[in-house]
Scaffold this motif. Sequence first.
Motif, PDB file in Angstrom:
ATOM      1  N   THR A 166     -16.510 -87.198  90.195  1.00 33.11           N
ATOM      2  CA  THR A 166     -17.972 -87.169  90.433  1.00 33.11           C
ATOM      3  C   THR A 166     -18.465 -87.076  89.030  1.00 33.11           C
ATOM      4  O   THR A 166     -18.999 -87.981  88.506  1.00 33.11           O
ATOM      5  CB  THR A 166     -18.287 -86.312  91.059  1.00 33.11           C
TER       6      THR A 166
ATOM      7  N   ARG B 144     -22.460 -92.639  94.377  1.00 38.97           N
ATOM      8  CA  ARG B 144     -21.066 -92.354  94.677  1.00 38.97           C
ATOM      9  C   ARG B 144     -21.112 -92.205  96.332  1.00 38.97           C
ATOM     10  O   ARG B 144     -21.450 -92.493  96.950  1.00 38.97           O
ATOM     11  CB  ARG B 144     -21.369 -91.025  95.011  1.00 38.97           C
TER      12      ARG B 144
ATOM     13  N   VAL C 196     -13.502 -89.095  97.375  1.00 41.43           N
ATOM     14  CA  VAL C 196     -14.672 -89.927  96.597  1.00 41.43           C
ATOM     15  C   VAL C 196     -14.120 -91.116  96.232  1.00 41.43           C
ATOM     16  O   VAL C 196     -12.970 -91.063  95.298  1.00 41.43           O
ATOM     17  CB  VAL C 196     -15.472 -89.109  94.960  1.00 41.43           C
TER      18      VAL C 196
ATOM     19  N   PRO D 146     -24.804 -86.791  92.506  1.00 40.82           N
ATOM     20  CA  PRO D 146     -25.321 -87.253  93.521  1.00 40.82           C
ATOM     21  C   PRO D 146     -26.338 -86.240  94.955  1.00 40.82           C
ATOM     22  O   PRO D 146     -25.881 -85.229  94.755  1.00 40.82           O
ATOM     23  CB  PRO D 146     -23.305 -86.985  94.876  1.00 40.82           C
TER      24      PRO D 146
END
Length: 289
Positions: A196, A262, A144, A237
Amino acid sequence: MLTLRMLKTFRLVAQTGSFAAAAERAALTQAAVSLQMRGLEDAVGQRLFDRRGRQITLTRQGRDLFPRVEQILALTAELTTSPVDAMQGPVTIGAVVSVIGALSLVVAELKTAHPQLDVRLTSARSDELTDLVEQGEVDIAAVVARADDARADGLVWTPLYTEPMVMVVNRDIAESDPQQILDAHAFLRFDRRVRTGLVVEQALRAAKLSVTEYLELNSIETIVALVRKNVGVSVLPLLHRGDWHADPLLRIVPIAEPPLLRTVGMIHREHDSRTHNITAAIAGMLYDV
């Protein structure tokens, strides 16, 4: 133990004359740079820096070491750019948990097309995977993007896709306004220590939403399972190929327009043509999974 990562950080400190500037260039904390440089001094058995306030200068030993470090890094880059068949031999690929499912399907397809490719899959958090790629213990990783969009020095970033941040609720919940839902139901928060979780926090702030926290968990799948049982609601997400819209027990509620995103992408070491080719192949195949 002496590592290439220490040598790369030493070069940045020598070039910038500052631990803080080197940390910014390397997308590290200043404490991490300081720790690496203490480790390097311990490994070579010499004091390499004169520390006077915020200004860092090389000692005589540091100045003597610098050209040798440059030579080592140049030779390493030359070795990694030697021509090889990208689609054979061992390669270690990492991914965050929410990507590992789709990635494993792609890897299986890649193995069928290239049977001499020996792939090992591993899963960890984005920051851990970034460190492992930098250290050469993992060749490629799906991670991410950082909330501040910073890039680690010496790594190549290949974007894969973006996922909108949404509210995930049980089908039995009738409210449609995000704040009304959060006022009436417990909030299941994703781990704030990882990337995240930071994106979740950004989304809540951007949408000006307040929450009543019930649990903090580090698994998207576990949070969604609890939402299905109506234990609480969450902001997550909308996973690529997650199929939550088709789930009879879930409802997806937008929290902002346009939504905060994201970003998921792949990283590999710079000057490594072999992993560059494998990354390109995986990125192209992931769109079809």
